[in-house]
Write an enzyme that holds these catalytic residues in place. Structure first.
Site, short mmCIF file in Angstrom:
data_model
loop_
_atom_site.label_atom_id
_atom_site.label_comp_id
_atom_site.label_asym_id
_atom_site.label_seq_id
_atom_site.Cartn_x
_atom_site.Cartn_y
_atom_site.Cartn_z
CB ALA A 77 -10.60 -6.12 0.35
CB THR A 78 -13.29 -5.46 -4.55
OG1 THR A 78 -13.35 -3.66 -3.97
CG2 THR A 78 -14.68 -5.22 -4.95
CB SER A 205 -7.11 -3.92 1.24
OG SER A 205 -7.67 -2.39 0.60
CG HIS A 207 -6.25 1.06 -0.74
ND1 HIS A 207 -7.46 1.87 -0.60
CD2 HIS A 207 -7.11 0.01 -1.24
CE1 HIS A 207 -8.33 1.48 -0.62
NE2 HIS A 207 -8.15 0.11 -1.41
CB THR A 245 0.90 -11.05 -15.71
OG1 THR A 245 1.05 -12.13 -17.27
CG2 THR A 245 2.56 -10.45 -15.49
CB CYS A 331 -20.15 8.94 -0.60
SG CYS A 331 -20.04 10.08 -2.14
C1 PLP Z 1 -11.54 -1.27 0.79
C2 PLP Z 1 -12.51 -2.23 2.04
C3 PLP Z 1 -12.76 -3.19 1.23
C4 PLP Z 1 -12.20 -3.01 -0.56
O1 PLP Z 1 -10.93 -3.21 -0.55
P1 PLP Z 1 -9.90 -3.31 -2.10
O2 PLP Z 1 -9.03 -3.11 -2.22
O3 PLP Z 1 -10.22 -1.16 -1.90
O4 PLP Z 1 -11.00 -3.48 -3.08
C5 PLP Z 1 -13.48 -4.49 1.63
N1 PLP Z 1 -13.64 -4.79 2.63
C6 PLP Z 1 -13.15 -3.41 3.69
C7 PLP Z 1 -13.97 -3.87 4.80
C8 PLP Z 1 -12.40 -2.12 3.37
O5 PLP Z 1 -12.91 -1.75 4.13
#
Ligand code: PLP
Length: 387
Positions: A77-78, A205, A207, A245, A331
């Protein structure tokens, strides 16, 4: 029979969710025998790897009501947030140079806005009320002829409140403004249907939804008036939006996670809502001066952020080594800072230091919740006696 508890109990499902074993199973062949490059289309190794990617893409799309060609795989998601925010800001520039978001967004999104602000874009950070929700009139008043993009998250990662993204999408669509939502904490947890709403872009995301780390997706609507500029130059994969890729294992894993979420979302939700109700009822009854942060009505139940009186989250964490949960002083990468989300709710510094989050998930059990609640109540009493 009571299942044996595994310590420390995991109550931090907003930080990450455990990988569902069924997801691991779906990924395994692509780490071993199906090792082909999914972009090598001259032989069967490439074709079978591509089949895994295609299936994953379809499963992600099905979960949110999108078409498969509206899903772009990313590293998480980042990256999806960066591609959406910077990509649209750049694509609309210089005709439009104003972008809007909310004070309580995830840092991966706020930092994009700060970078754009430093390079000359005009940014409006909408405030939230004590419930953690934006005022839709504030949003309407903030829209200008130079506004290219509005980004409002669906479910907040720190306090679990749900913004009215369908309504916000409508307001933006009326003004031909692109709307993005960071749905990392919403996908697979609450129902989302991009087909029923003019949402242009939506971040996912892996995970946070019982899938693997290192993969995510960005939904880019085929009906959108503007597409994001690509941030990476390269081989033009993912319709040119995201070169590089793809990992068939990660794409198949995200797909499997979305497929499970699609069929089990209601069951997960009911299970988690039941556990959350138990925790809320017990803690509000047994701990004096405890309060729940964020709207009680507009929330995802698996995220419970409380503020205690006269007990800091650090004291609580030290006392409860057998429970893994998170404090209000989020944190991020080891650096302790008071939470910008709780600050936006107008909590005092002391209140923020006394805030903690319990994050429930699909794998959380009644036994774990009963144990955790008992331990928390005892720990609060013990810490207060020492005062
Ligand atoms: C965890 C999270 C992200 C970042 O997701 P990643 O897949 O770890 O880069 C972005 N936005 C929200 C709201 C999140 O909880």
């Amino acid at each position: 029979m009571m299942s044996a508890l595994k310590f420390p109990l995991y109550l931090d499902n907003q930080a990450t969710t455990p990988l569902d074993p069924r997801v691991l199973k779906a990924m395994m062949p692509y780490f071993t025998e199906k090792f082909g490059n999914p972009h090598s289309l001259s032989h069967a190794y490439g074709w079978e790897a591509l089949a895994g990617v295609d299936m994953g893409r379809r499963q992600v799309a099905d979960l949110i009501g999108a078409e498969p060609d509206e899903i772009i795989f990313t590293s998480g998601a980042t990256e999806s947030n960066n591609l959406a925010i910077k990509g649209i800001a750049y694509a609309a520039y210089p005709q439009k140079n104003h972008i809007i978001t909310v004070a309580t967004e995830h840092s991966s999104l706020l930092e994009c806005f700060k970078t754009l602000e430093r390079s000359g874009f005009l940014v409006t950070y909408l405030p939230v009320n004590k419930e953690g929700l934006i005022n839709l009139d504030d949003l309407s008043h903030a829209l200008q002829s130079k506004t290219s993009l509005v980004s409002v998250m669906a479910v907040n990662n720190e306090i679990g409140v749900i913004q009215d993204i369908y309504k916000i999408a409508e307001i933006c669509a009326e003004r031909d403004i692109i709307f993005h939502t960071d749905a990392a904490q919403a996908v697979g947890k609450i129902s989302l249907d991009v087909g029923a709403s003019p949402i242009d872009l939506l971040s996912i995301s892996g995970h946070k939804t019982y899938g693997p780390k290192g993969v995510g997706a960005l939904y880019i609507s085929n009906h959108s008036k503007l597409s994001p500029f690509a941030l990476f130059d390269g081989g033009g994969q993912e319709r040119g939006f995201r070169s590089g890729t793809l990992s068939p294992a990660l794409c198949a894993g995200l797909g499997a996670a979305c497929d499970i979420a699609r069929t089990e979302m209601t069951q997960d939700y009911d299970h988690i809502a039941h556990l959350a109700e138990k925790i809320k009822t017990s803690l509000l009854k047994e701990c004096d001066g405890i309060s729940l942060n964020g709207s009680d009505q507009h929330r995802y139940p698996g995220n419970l952020n409380f503020t205690l009186k006269d007990v800091t989250a650090d004291q609580l964490i030290k006392e409860l080594r057998n429970i893994a949960f998170s404090s209000g002083s989020a944190c991020a990468s080891g650096k302790v800072e008071t939470s910008h989300v709780l600050r936006a709710l107008d909590l005092s510094k002391d209140q923020i230091k006394s805030s903690f989050r319990l994050g429930l998930g699909r794998m959380t059990t009644v036994e774990e919740v009963d144990f955790a609640v008992g331990e928390i109540i005892q720990a609060v009493q013990k810490i207060r006696k020492k005062l």
